[in-house]
Motif scaffolding. Structure first.
Motif: not given
Lengths: 386, 386
Positions: B103, B105, B127, B130
């Motif tokens: 991921r 960010w 993060l 998430e």
């Protein structure tokens, strides 16, 4: 990682610790190398057995291994040969295994490279005879030349020798019965600075050395850097003038086209009668204005190339040899001005500029350094202490 | 050489062999690494015990160790964090231990570097939340920035961030509970090319990457080269025009002063309305004559710097990233003409010029590569398989 590689690695470090510290004790060797006592003892014993190391242990106590005994590399066992190929001549140096020169010999370079092997074989034989040592003692031969040398096979391009695509390694293999290591002369000069000169404690430095042309040698992270195919380090061919003077390499505007010896002589001869480098330097010493102006210009060109080198490598030192070292006293002020203007401050603050003592010495030792490097290299093939 | 170092060295090679060859067998690992069977087995077992490696051995036969079982790094155990600091913003990437991004960010960069630690701690926490992973899984954090980073302490000079003499390492140490590795963004980009990109098989290459400024990364003899104090590799500041344009670094005539994005935009805006790099490249695609002329000039400047790089490094490849990769299709012809004119033929023949895929990707992975490099580095301190 194979155990024999580890043993070889330790043997190499102990060898170099002995070389740099003659008379060192076992305790000193464990401290310096980080090897444990039993490893140091075993490797010393193996070195003694092949005659590389001598100590005062046996004579004083009757048994070897006394903790405070002093060890040193033997001067009487093992030889390294360095061969410097230059324009029209070659110098051959016999050295003991720690790299100390014993005798130097000069003779004309054969015009045909095919004759090199025979000439060298005779010369090495005669040289060994002269110093009353057996050729069987030769552990490695280093050969340097002014030009590009391919790392794999010894294929060389040396315009000043008029040798192109010459497979020197192959030429010698049949006639010379010892491991041969071939390299560009400035790479070898950088190795000599590391092994014998001012850079023994430095992990990152570059060398600019020059005569007929200008060469470079790069030493990074504690070892020589030769490029993907052996052609790296051509610092003399950094461009300093766009569309500038034609260089021996065929390009335009290289540093070498401005401050190699022929370029400086040609420029000087426009205003003064100087026949060679000695007379050129003498004229500068005497304060001849056109020569001082010329060297100030040289400093500007050199400073431009040095600023690229500082930004690219962030070296601890830049060592100047040959003609570059000779003109440095007269070129330094303008070179340093360019550096201050063009190089980044942070790396520049950490860069010393040194003039090579070694390159000014009577006996060339670059090729000996190359032989010593090859002799102690970790190829994973050799047995314990080689 | 200490046995724990040897074990660490072998563990690192087995880790990278697993990373590059998911599903490899023990036999494959012994072939690839040269380690013997018992070493491979012991290290795989240790990796399995800490959850880094999974195999299909247990499920199929009930006992691990079946010779033909397939091994791979686990995607579910361990995290690497990459943090890219740029002008006014930072991107944070969570990746699995093989470096695969999970991921990304983005958030604004704090203007005061003192706020970075708190901002980062919160961002990394959010993060991880998430992606439903624990912060305890973080093995290493890589942080890259556009500027000079001192190897020892993380002291950084990043003019475009308006950060000077900022000790980032120290700022983070109190608030971040994982090993932090900090480097210049182009050094990290070169590492990413080696670990994830087109240069996995190359031991010698350099990278030129650019946006607001032009950076360089050097990868020599199979590892990154950072200079004596961490400032090495500033290839964007090779001089291409004597007394030329003022550069962001304070010097004149650097490559960066001609082909970094702001320089190109400023030059383009003299004849065309282009507001950003996208519009600039679009205009070139559309064949706008002033932009094509501009990029031809860029090729000449770039070709001059590349010729120095070829002569100095003799690299296998030069990788162009960022703005340099974007303009390459329009600059290539003039750049190659300069190269043919100025570089030595022998090293030039061996140099590929590549455009980076990675630097054009949505998710930046340089900092992840830095984390992975740090995580697998041989510091001699870590136990067996770390």
């Amino acid at each position: 990682m194979h155990p024999s590689y580890v043993r070889q690695y330790n043997a190499t470090r102990i060898f170099h610790a002995l070389r740099a510290n003659p008379g060192i004790t076992k305790r000193g060797l464990t401290d310096l190398t980080g090897c444990d006592k039993s490893t140091v003892s075993a490797i010393l014993r193996a070195f003694e057995d092949i005659g590389f190391v001598e100590s005062d242990a046996a004579q004083e106590t009757g048994k070897r291994g006394r903790p405070s005994a002093n060890y040193r590399l033997s001067a009487d066992n093992g030889l390294l040969i360095g061969v410097h190929l230059e324009f029209e001549q070659m110098a051959i140096v016999a050295a003991s295994i720690d790299g100390t020169p014993i005798r130097k010999w000069s003779q004309p370079l054969p015009t045909d490279p095919a004759a090199l092997a025979t000439d060298l074989r005779h010369a090495i034989g005669a040289l060994c005879h002269e110093i009353s040592r057996s050729q069987d003692e030769i552990r490695a031969i280093g050969i340097t030349l002014p030009g590009l040398v391919e790392s794999s096979g010894g294929l060389a391009h040396a315009p000043s020798l008029d040798w192109y695509e010459t497979d020197i390694g192959n030429l010698l293999r049949d006639q010379i019965d010892a491991p041969v290591y071939i390299d560009n002369d400035t790479n070898a000069a950088a190795m000599a600075e590391y092994l014998f000169g001012q850079c023994g404690q430095l992990t990152d430095f570059v060398m600019i050395d020059g005569g007929l042309g200008l060469g470079g040698g790069i030493f990074l992270d504690g070892r020589p850097y030769r490029g993907a195919s052996g052609f790296g380090g051509e610092l003399g061919h950094i461009k300093v003038v766009p569309d500038g003077r034609i260089c021996g390499c065929g390009a335009q505007g290289c540093l070498s086209a401005y401050i190699a010896a022929p370029a400086l002589l040609a420029a000087a001869q426009r205003s003064l009668r100087v026949r060679n480098v000695e007379e050129l330097i003498r004229a500068a010493k005497d304060g001849a204005p056109p020569i001082l102006d010329l060297f100030e210009d040289s400093g500007r060109h050199l400073g431009r190339a040095l600023s690229d080198i500082v930004n690219i490598f962030n070296p601890s030192a830049i060592v100047l040899g040959g003609i570059v070292g000779r003109i440095w006293p007269y070129a330094e002020i303008t070179a340093r001005k360019e550096l201050a203007k063009l190089a980044m401050r942070a790396p520049l603050q950490n860069t010393q500029i040194l003039v090579s003592d070694i390159s000014a010495a009577e006996t060339p030792v670059g090729a000996v350094a190359l032989a010593l490097e090859g002799f102690t290299s970790l190829d994973g093939q050799k047995p314990g202490p080689w």
